[in-house]
Structure formats: C-alpha cells, structure tokens
Design a protein around this motif. Structure first.
Motif, PDB file in Angstrom:
ATOM      1  N   UNK A 296       0.822  -1.213   0.000  1.00  0.00           N
ATOM      2  CA  UNK A 296       0.000   0.000   0.000  1.00  0.00           C
ATOM      3  C   UNK A 296       0.860   1.269   0.000  1.00  0.00           C
ATOM      4  N   UNK A 297       2.050   1.192  -0.641  1.00  0.00           N
ATOM      5  CA  UNK A 297       2.919   2.355  -0.719  1.00  0.00           C
ATOM      6  C   UNK A 297       3.513   2.425  -2.114  1.00  0.00           C
ATOM      7  N   UNK A 298       3.557   3.600  -2.680  1.00  0.00           N
ATOM      8  CA  UNK A 298       4.141   3.789  -4.003  1.00  0.00           C
ATOM      9  C   UNK A 298       5.635   3.483  -3.954  1.00  0.00           C
ATOM     10  N   UNK A 299       6.151   2.820  -5.011  1.00  0.00           N
ATOM     11  CA  UNK A 299       7.557   2.417  -5.034  1.00  0.00           C
ATOM     12  C   UNK A 299       8.481   3.623  -4.941  1.00  0.00           C
ATOM     13  N   UNK A 300       8.065   4.773  -5.480  1.00  0.00           N
ATOM     14  CA  UNK A 300       8.913   5.968  -5.420  1.00  0.00           C
ATOM     15  C   UNK A 300       9.162   6.418  -3.979  1.00  0.00           C
ATOM     16  N   UNK A 301       8.201   6.166  -3.105  1.00  0.00           N
ATOM     17  CA  UNK A 301       8.393   6.515  -1.692  1.00  0.00           C
ATOM     18  C   UNK A 301       9.546   5.726  -1.099  1.00  0.00           C
ATOM     19  N   UNK A 302       9.582   4.433  -1.399  1.00  0.00           N
ATOM     20  CA  UNK A 302      10.675   3.605  -0.893  1.00  0.00           C
ATOM     21  C   UNK A 302      12.013   3.964  -1.505  1.00  0.00           C
ATOM     22  N   UNK A 303      12.019   4.288  -2.796  1.00  0.00           N
ATOM     23  CA  UNK A 303      13.268   4.682  -3.456  1.00  0.00           C
ATOM     24  C   UNK A 303      13.806   5.979  -2.863  1.00  0.00           C
ATOM     25  N   UNK A 304      12.927   6.941  -2.635  1.00  0.00           N
ATOM     26  CA  UNK A 304      13.372   8.212  -2.041  1.00  0.00           C
ATOM     27  C   UNK A 304      13.849   8.014  -0.602  1.00  0.00           C
ATOM     28  N   UNK A 305      13.198   7.095   0.121  1.00  0.00           N
ATOM     29  CA  UNK A 305      13.636   6.809   1.482  1.00  0.00           C
ATOM     30  C   UNK A 305      15.050   6.228   1.486  1.00  0.00           C
ATOM     31  N   UNK A 306      15.330   5.336   0.538  1.00  0.00           N
ATOM     32  CA  UNK A 306      16.675   4.771   0.422  1.00  0.00           C
ATOM     33  C   UNK A 306      17.679   5.856   0.046  1.00  0.00           C
ATOM     34  N   UNK A 307      17.327   6.714  -0.921  1.00  0.00           N
ATOM     35  CA  UNK A 307      18.242   7.773  -1.355  1.00  0.00           C
ATOM     36  C   UNK A 307      18.581   8.713  -0.198  1.00  0.00           C
ATOM     37  N   UNK A 308      17.580   9.088   0.587  1.00  0.00           N
ATOM     38  CA  UNK A 308      17.816   9.995   1.712  1.00  0.00           C
ATOM     39  C   UNK A 308      18.708   9.351   2.768  1.00  0.00           C
TER      40      UNK A 308
END
Length: 407
Positions: free
Chosen positions: A357-369
């Motif tokens: 229930x979370x957009x993949x871009x949210x996880x990618x940005x979390x990893x980048x940060x």
C-alpha cells in the motif's frame, strides 16, 4: 499516548486474554489485568522477577513437565524469532492464599516475539488460556464423560506435542541445509583491492535462510562487474533457479562487451530454465581508470550513485523488461555515468524499498535519503544502518539483497 491518539498501555491492560511480557532473560516486564487475575498474583509479585522463580514446577509431582516445556518454547522463540504455539499443558501453580498447596491447572499457551528494529527479539509476549474448569468438570452431571474428555484431550495434547517436536527437528534440519546452500551460492565477496565493499542478504520473514535474490562481484582487468538479481518466489525452488542464473551472468560478464550484452546472454539462457521467467537483474561495470559506470537493467530497481556532496543519481537510463518478458530476445540498452572518488554505489533488490500500500517511489526516495545521510560511513556500517532504517520492525514479506561499494 503512543501513535495517533492510541494509549497502547491501556489497550494492553484491557485485553480480555491473559497476556504477560517477558524479557529475553525470561523476567516479567509487565502483565495485564487478565493475567494477574488468572494467575492469582499481583503485579508486584511478577514484574522484575524470573518466570520460573514465580511459577516453578510442582515439587510434589515428579512427572511435572510444564516448566521444561514452557522454557523450551520460549527459547525457540528467542532463537528463531518465530511464534510458538504449545500443546495443552498441565502446569500446577502454588495457591496464593495457601502456601505449600498446589492447584492442578491446565493451560493453552502461545509465545510470540516482539521484534526490535534490527530484527532481534526485544520481548516475548506470553499469552495463556486456562482450560482447567473444562477438564475438571468431574462433580457435575455427566462427570464420567467429563473425565473421559479430560483424558482424551490430555492424551491428544501429548501426542501433538510429540509430533510438533518431530516437525521442529525436521525444520531445523531443513534450515541447516538451506544455510549450507546459501553459503555455497552466495559466498562473501573477495577483496577488491583498496576498494571497500559490503553485501547483505536477508530472506523474507517466515522464509527459510535461502531466497531467489542474488548478488555477484567479479574482478576484471581494470574493472569490476557488480550485479544483483531477483527470481520470483521464495525458498529452495527459487534458490535453485537463482544459483543457475547467478552463475550464468557471472560467466557472461567475463566475456561480454558490456553489461547490456551480458544481460542479453542471460535472457537467452533463462528461456531454458523453468521458473526463471520474470526474473529481474541489473549489471554495473565500474571502470576504475576512466571513472565511468556502465550499466543495464532487466526490469530491476535502479542502482543509486551517491556522490561525496550528498547528491544521489538513480541509474535508470537503461531499463528494459525482465528476463523472458519479450516473445523473442532482443538487444538491451546500456548507459554510462561518471563518478568521483569517495562516491558510494548501491545495488539492491526490491525487498529493501517496496512496502504494501505504498508507491515504489516513496521507498526509493527513502533509500536515497538514508544513503546520502550516512554516505561517509564505511560500507559495512552503512549496510547495517540501511537495513536497520529501511526494514519494518515486523520484517519484510520479500527477500532482500544489498551491495555497497565505496568508489
């Protein structure tokens, strides 16, 4: 108050079932009102005390096994991080009103781990349902039937416990086989000269210690080829497919003109491997002399390049469908990007970034940060930090592989 307006302490105390919290040392950390009522103990008699000092075995019953069985269950939870449902237990307890008098009691216990952010067991949730009255309805009409029921239930419970023990031994053997398989298929990377690298591998929660994710680092003249991949599924079958594909890509990158051609060879090979369909993979070649990364992706999440100033680049300009997704094999795209000394390259599988229930871009940005924030850490420490910050407390439903290189 904890969370969005929810008082979890009040919720814990109001639970209708009897529940206690134990530390990994089996010391009572807390107990709800139902547990205190059922056990006949006050909170002061429990909290801070060792479980089996409060509830030892009945000294008048040489055949008592309740303490031994409960200890074994709790130790299994600590060792595996998995819930353990016990068979029906007879576990007598001393009467709080009549010291030295032991009451015959029957319990149905379940022990559940409460995990810390790093995946270790922080607490044990010990839930019990007392069934003594059900089994001891001797004086009521139909007492003979009640006694027969008691005997039958208790006998079946002992049989169930014996079967569970056999299953646990078989599971332990299966896990040992899985560990040896994982070590053979995913050995630690060899030293890369003066370049530092770290790898991490974590199967999904509830899975064996093997999965369909893989990583590989190959030393070439003046270059290093790095790859990660993800076979659909979990367990031994996915791990077998993973081993074939990993070996094939490792061989292909040694002779191919670049990562795109290596993935083209892998695509052709995968079409003859049952279970390899829809596998994703990404390959990056690091040229140490020209300071250039060349990469190609077969439907895989993009690698990340974190530069010394904290800017993060997603290597997403050469992405193609997963293996076998096209009716016929075709040339794959390839892209390049320059890097500077001190940058960090991260390759990973989707278990690190995807959440329900979370957009993949949210996880990618979390990893980048997180990568930018901890970019100065050594790769080994950085890998542990990323897993700790990005893995949910309850674990993930997908496997995870992570490769980090200091460039």
């Amino acid at each position: 108050m904890n969370g969005p307006g929810i008082d979890y302490e009040a919720v814990f105390q109001a639970l209708p079932g009897a529940v206690a919290l134990l530390t990994p040392e089996l010391v009572y950390a807390d107990a709800n009102e139902a547990f205190l009522l059922t056990s006949g103990r006050t909170r002061e008699q429990l909290v801070g005390r060792y479980l089996f000092d409060v509830f030892p075995d009945n000294p008048d019953d040489p055949s008592a096994t309740g303490m031994r069985n409960l200890r074994a269950s709790l130790e299994r939870v600590l060792a595996t991080g998995e819930r353990d449902t016990m068979a029906l237990q007879r576990y007598d307890i001393e009467s709080p009103d009549r010291p030295g008098h032991w009451e015959e009691r029957y319990w149905s216990p379940v022990n559940t781990p409460v995990l810390a952010p790093d995946g270790s067991v922080a607490l044990l949730l010990h839930r019990v349902v007392e069934v003594t009255e059900l089994l001891q309805a001797r004086g009521a009409p139909g007492g003979d039937q009640a006694r027969a029921l008691e005997s039958e239930l208790y006998t079946r419970a002992r049989e169930l416990q014996a079967v569970n023990e056999l299953l646990r031994r078989a599971h332990a053997q299966e896990r040992e086989v899985a560990l040896h398989l994982q070590k053979a298929m995913l050995p630690p990377p060899r030293p890369l000269g003066h370049h530092h690298a770290a790898v991490r591998y974590r199967p999904a929660t509830e899975a064996l210690n093997v999965c369909g994710d893989w990583y590989d680092l190959v030393e070439l003249p003046g270059r290093t080829a790095v790859a990660v991949g993800d076979v659909v599924g979990h367990g031994l079958r996915a791990a077998g497919v993973m081993g074939l594909l990993r070996s094939a890509l490792s061989a292909a990158c040694r002779v191919a003109a670049g990562p795109a051609q290596a993935l083209e060879v892998l695509d052709l090979y995968s079409r003859d491997v049952a279970g390899a369909e829809s596998t994703t993979a990404v390959s990056v070649v690091i040229d140490w002399r020209s300071r250039v990364l060349t990469y190609s992706s077969a439907g895989h999440p993009p690698p990340l390049l974190c530069r010394p100033d904290g800017t993060v680049e997603f290597l997403d300009r050469a992405t193609d469908p997963p293996l076998g997704a096209r009716p016929d094999a075709a040339p794959r795209p390839q892209a390049e990007t320059a890097f500077t000394d001190g940058s960090v390259l991260a390759l990973y599988t989707d278990g690190l970034v995807e959440r329900r229930r979370e957009d993949i871009d949210t996880g990618l940005n979390r990893l980048a940060e997180a990568l930018a924030r901890h970019r100065t850490d050594l790769p080994e420490a950085l890998a542990d930090t990323l897993l700790t910050e990005l893995t949910p407390p309850a674990g993930t439903t997908d496997d995870t592989a992570l490769v980090l290189l200091r460039l």
